[in-house]
Design a protein around this motif. Structure first.
Motif, short mmCIF file in Angstrom:
data_model
loop_
_atom_site.label_atom_id
_atom_site.label_comp_id
_atom_site.label_asym_id
_atom_site.label_seq_id
_atom_site.Cartn_x
_atom_site.Cartn_y
_atom_site.Cartn_z
N LEU A 45 20.38 -44.66 -41.39
CA LEU A 45 19.37 -45.69 -41.19
C LEU A 45 19.96 -47.07 -41.49
O LEU A 45 20.69 -47.24 -42.48
CB LEU A 45 18.16 -45.45 -42.10
N ILE A 46 19.61 -48.03 -40.63
CA ILE A 46 20.06 -49.41 -40.80
C ILE A 46 18.85 -50.32 -40.64
O ILE A 46 18.04 -50.13 -39.74
CB ILE A 46 21.09 -49.83 -39.73
N LEU A 47 18.75 -51.34 -41.47
CA LEU A 47 17.78 -52.40 -41.29
C LEU A 47 18.51 -53.67 -40.88
O LEU A 47 19.52 -54.04 -41.49
CB LEU A 47 16.99 -52.66 -42.59
N LEU A 48 18.00 -54.33 -39.82
CA LEU A 48 18.60 -55.56 -39.31
C LEU A 48 17.59 -56.69 -39.40
O LEU A 48 16.39 -56.47 -39.16
CB LEU A 48 19.02 -55.39 -37.85
N ASP A 49 18.06 -57.87 -39.72
CA ASP A 49 17.16 -59.02 -39.73
C ASP A 49 17.03 -59.57 -38.31
O ASP A 49 17.56 -59.01 -37.35
CB ASP A 49 17.63 -60.08 -40.72
N GLU A 50 16.34 -60.70 -38.18
CA GLU A 50 16.05 -61.24 -36.86
C GLU A 50 17.29 -61.81 -36.16
O GLU A 50 17.23 -62.14 -34.97
CB GLU A 50 14.95 -62.31 -36.96
N THR A 51 18.38 -61.94 -36.88
CA THR A 51 19.63 -62.39 -36.25
C THR A 51 20.55 -61.22 -35.90
O THR A 51 21.66 -61.43 -35.42
CB THR A 51 20.39 -63.35 -37.18
N GLY A 52 20.08 -59.96 -36.16
CA GLY A 52 20.89 -58.79 -35.86
C GLY A 52 21.91 -58.46 -36.91
O GLY A 52 22.83 -57.67 -36.66
N ARG A 53 21.77 -59.02 -38.10
CA ARG A 53 22.70 -58.72 -39.19
C ARG A 53 22.14 -57.63 -40.09
O ARG A 53 20.93 -57.51 -40.27
CB ARG A 53 23.03 -59.98 -40.00
N ILE A 54 23.05 -56.86 -40.65
CA ILE A 54 22.67 -55.70 -41.46
C ILE A 54 22.22 -56.16 -42.84
O ILE A 54 22.94 -56.88 -43.54
CB ILE A 54 23.86 -54.73 -41.59
N VAL A 55 21.01 -55.74 -43.22
CA VAL A 55 20.50 -56.09 -44.55
C VAL A 55 20.36 -54.87 -45.46
O VAL A 55 20.25 -55.02 -46.67
CB VAL A 55 19.13 -56.81 -44.44
N LEU A 56 20.38 -53.68 -44.89
CA LEU A 56 20.24 -52.47 -45.71
C LEU A 56 20.76 -51.27 -44.93
O LEU A 56 20.53 -51.15 -43.72
CB LEU A 56 18.77 -52.25 -46.08
N VAL A 57 21.49 -50.37 -45.59
CA VAL A 57 21.96 -49.11 -45.01
C VAL A 57 21.75 -48.01 -46.04
O VAL A 57 21.76 -48.27 -47.25
CB VAL A 57 23.45 -49.16 -44.59
N ASN A 58 21.57 -46.78 -45.55
CA ASN A 58 21.45 -45.67 -46.50
C ASN A 58 22.78 -44.94 -46.62
O ASN A 58 23.76 -45.24 -45.91
CB ASN A 58 20.30 -44.73 -46.11
N GLN A 59 22.81 -43.95 -47.51
CA GLN A 59 24.07 -43.26 -47.78
C GLN A 59 24.56 -42.48 -46.57
O GLN A 59 25.77 -42.42 -46.30
CB GLN A 59 23.89 -42.31 -48.98
N ARG A 60 23.65 -41.88 -45.82
CA ARG A 60 24.07 -41.10 -44.66
C ARG A 60 24.75 -41.99 -43.63
O ARG A 60 25.75 -41.58 -43.02
CB ARG A 60 22.85 -40.40 -44.04
N LEU A 61 24.27 -43.20 -43.44
CA LEU A 61 24.90 -44.13 -42.50
C LEU A 61 26.33 -44.46 -42.96
O LEU A 61 27.26 -44.51 -42.16
CB LEU A 61 24.05 -45.38 -42.38
N GLN A 62 26.49 -44.66 -44.27
CA GLN A 62 27.83 -44.93 -44.81
C GLN A 62 28.77 -43.74 -44.57
O GLN A 62 29.95 -43.92 -44.25
CB GLN A 62 27.74 -45.24 -46.31
#
Length: 369
Positions: free
Chosen positions: A29-46
């Motif tokens: 899982l990834i969270l992106l802000d309105e500029t498309g930059r990563i603000v949060l990732v979970n362990q599985r994504l890493q």
């Protein structure tokens, strides 16, 4: 004793629940802000991309894409941010991610959006499908090899066999009745072997075609199909067949299931070692499957031979009768091609064979289009 009423979630509780679900998700899982930059990732994504969170936070999401796709993805990403909607990505085409070491991996991606105190965020769900793609590749390669083999069997083997058969006929015509008994016997044995080879080629083609799923469905009366199989097999007076079919009509494909039943019934009779033969055919509904049991009281199959019973060219019967060893392999291929399963459930050291077939009673999206 009354259970205490569940307390309603407070805003802080919802934030905690969201973070707990986010961190523990089995998908990346990834969270992106309105500029498309990563603000949060979970362990599985890493784990999928072999990055630490500190290396990804603040980076544009394109860091996780192959270089060739990054420029195009910026426009797609900005379009989604302007008009967000819940939708899967990559339908009908392959998507690739890029690990930290540069290795590309096949992925499936779905997008959604969430409104948080920090603003509207894009949430991407990422699944690594490497193992599935490997399995699909192996299956495609096996099917291609089988197609090539059956083409050779059908075209390049039949012709010389027919030529040899014609030569035998010419020799018989030249000799006429004057042929010595030994010559006539040897010519007859050659003709028998040619016929056996032609039957083997036919069986191989049947096996290859058995892996192709039949799509046309109709109402299946399993009791009628069993009765038809018994009639076609024309069992002799010493054969007693007991049936108990407790399954309502269901939608399915008639010819494959009929072929499997005839195959199991024929084997039970052909490989029996006694004049009195008892066979039981029972069927019942179990979940979304029709479970069909075919039992006999024949010599059975030794435990050492059971593991190879469904393999090509494996003859596990000791009857000594002419048999190419493809019957059970064809049955297994037909059953699995239509979303089912077949098992040999016989016990070592006991007489009789027990085959169990699981045949789907309903269409499912993972096996039916």
């Amino acid at each position: 004793m009354e259970q205490p009423a569940t307390m309603p979630f407070q805003a802080a509780d919802m934030d905690s629940a969201f973070r707990a679900l986010f961190d523990s998700s089995p998908c990346g899982l990834i969270l992106l802000d309105e500029t498309g930059r990563i603000v949060l990732v979970n362990q599985r994504l890493q784990d999928i991309f072999d990055y630490d969170a500190s290396e990804l936070l603040g980076q544009p999401v394109e860091i996780l894409l192959p270089h060739r796709d990054r420029a195009q993805h910026v426009g797609l990403r900005d379009g989604f941010i302007k008009s967000p909607a819940v939708r899967p990505m990559g339908l009908g085409r392959d998507l690739s991610g890029r690990r930290k070491d540069g290795m590309e991996i096949p992925v499936e991606i779905a997008l959604t959006f969430v409104d948080l105190p920090q603003g509207r965020m894009t949430c991407a769900l990422v699944i690594d499908i490497t193992l599935r793609k490997r399995a699909e590749l192996r299956l495609r390669e096996a099917n291609v090899q089988l197609e090539e083999f059956t083409h050779v069997a059908s075209h390049d083997l039949r012709s010389p066999l027919r030529g040899i058969a014609n030569l035998i006929e010419f020799i018989e015509e030249d000799y006429g009745e004057s042929a010595p008994p030994e010559v006539r016997r040897n010519l007859g044995r050659m003709a028998e072997r040619i016929s056996a080879m032609e039957r083997l080629i036919d069986d191989l083609l049947t096996y290859a075609r058995a892996g192709r799923r039949t799509l046309k469905t109709e109402a299946i009366d399993l009791g009628g199909i069993v009765a038809e199989a018994i009639e076609m097999e024309a069992p002799g007076p010493g054969v007693r067949i007991e049936t108990d079919i407790d399954v309502e009509n269901f939608d399915g494909v008639r010819v494959p299931i009929s072929t499997v039943l005839r195959n199991l019934l024929s084997n039970a009779i052909k490989h029996h070692d006694r004049e009195e033969i008892n066979i039981a055919i029972r069927a019942r509904a179990e979940g979304d499957m029709c479970v069909i049991d075919v039992r006999d009281d024949g010599p059975g199959i030794a435990e050492a031979a059971q593991a190879r019973a469904f393999r090509l060219f494996q003859t596990v019967s000791s009857s000594g009768r002419n048999n190419s060893g493809l019957g059970l392999a064809v049955a297994k291929r037909l059953v699995e091609a239509h979303g089912g399963n077949i098992e040999l459930m016989s016990d070592d050291g006991r007489r009789g064979c027990h085959f169990r077939v699981y045949w789907p009673r309903f269409a499912r999206s993972d096996r039916d289009d």
